[in-house]
Motif scaffolding. Structure first.
Motif, mmCIF file in Angstrom:
data_model
loop_
_atom_site.group_PDB
_atom_site.id
_atom_site.type_symbol
_atom_site.label_atom_id
_atom_site.label_comp_id
_atom_site.label_asym_id
_atom_site.label_seq_id
_atom_site.Cartn_x
_atom_site.Cartn_y
_atom_site.Cartn_z
ATOM 1 N N UNK A 1 6.827 -2.149 1.007
ATOM 2 C CA UNK A 1 5.986 -1.922 -0.177
ATOM 3 C C UNK A 1 6.477 -2.751 -1.365
ATOM 4 N N UNK A 2 7.787 -2.811 -1.567
ATOM 5 C CA UNK A 2 8.328 -3.582 -2.685
ATOM 6 C C UNK A 2 7.984 -5.062 -2.549
ATOM 7 N N UNK B 1 11.093 7.689 1.600
ATOM 8 C CA UNK B 1 12.404 7.935 2.206
ATOM 9 C C UNK B 1 12.889 6.782 3.073
ATOM 10 N N UNK B 2 12.013 6.207 3.864
ATOM 11 C CA UNK B 2 12.415 5.150 4.788
ATOM 12 C C UNK B 2 12.698 3.853 4.034
ATOM 13 N N UNK B 3 13.923 3.319 4.162
ATOM 14 C CA UNK B 3 14.232 2.063 3.472
ATOM 15 C C UNK B 3 13.372 0.898 3.969
ATOM 16 N N UNK C 1 2.532 -1.761 10.685
ATOM 17 C CA UNK C 1 2.755 -0.365 11.084
ATOM 18 C C UNK C 1 3.569 0.359 9.994
ATOM 19 N N UNK C 2 4.637 -0.285 9.534
ATOM 20 C CA UNK C 2 5.450 0.304 8.456
ATOM 21 C C UNK C 2 4.617 0.493 7.188
ATOM 22 N N UNK C 3 3.798 -0.480 6.897
ATOM 23 C CA UNK C 3 2.929 -0.421 5.715
ATOM 24 C C UNK C 3 1.984 0.770 5.808
ATOM 25 N N UNK C 4 1.354 0.945 6.958
ATOM 26 C CA UNK C 4 0.424 2.064 7.141
ATOM 27 C C UNK C 4 1.109 3.403 6.971
ATOM 28 N N UNK C 5 2.311 3.527 7.530
ATOM 29 C CA UNK C 5 3.069 4.776 7.394
ATOM 30 C C UNK C 5 3.454 5.013 5.937
#
Length: 143
Positions: free
Chosen positions: A96-97, A88-90, A122-126
């Protein structure tokens, strides 16, 4: 399989697709060379008039098998792209992309997103937690 292992497959899928394309190019080059060689030395034995035809048939068969393998790899990569698109989170999706589909090193992901490397981690882990949930739901649906 963990989310990270699942997403990391994209790199090897790309490598595999590249390898399959190289094999097809090599087979096409071989097919154009499959011609009769003329020599002044007399040929001993019975010539096979279908030799070139047999070689080309084998090359076409092998090329078709390689194309089938390549289709499977493309399908796998499409599944990974679909999984990432469900995040969901852009911001998480972009991380990830860039990491798993564009194969960027962490420093470049941070630079391209204008985030600190710690925030990218942090974004990657989430995002990995979300991918784990998506993968678990797929397994539950299959059962």
């Amino acid at each position: 399989m963990t989310a990270k292992e699942y997403l990391s497959q994209a790199f090897w899928i790309d490598v595999g697709i590249g390898s399959k394309l190289e094999q097809i190019d090599s087979l096409n080059a071989l097919a154009t060379k499959a011609t009769t060689t003329f020599s002044e030395v007399p040929f001993s034995g019975t010539p096979n008039p279908h030799r070139t035809e047999d070689i080309i048939i084998k090359i076409i068969d092998l090329e078709n098998r390689i194309k089938d393998d390549m289709k499977k790899l493309v399908d796998q990569k499409a599944e990974i792209v679909d999984t990432i698109s469900q995040i969901e989170s852009p911001e998480q999706r972009t991380v990830l992309e860039k990491r798993y589909l564009c194969f960027m090193p962490w420093e470049e992901v941070a630079a391209r997103t204008n985030y600190s490397i710690q925030h990218v981690f942090r974004l990657h882990g989430q995002a990995l937690k979300e991918v784990d949930e998506i993968l678990k739901m797929r397994v539950d649906e299959r059962e």
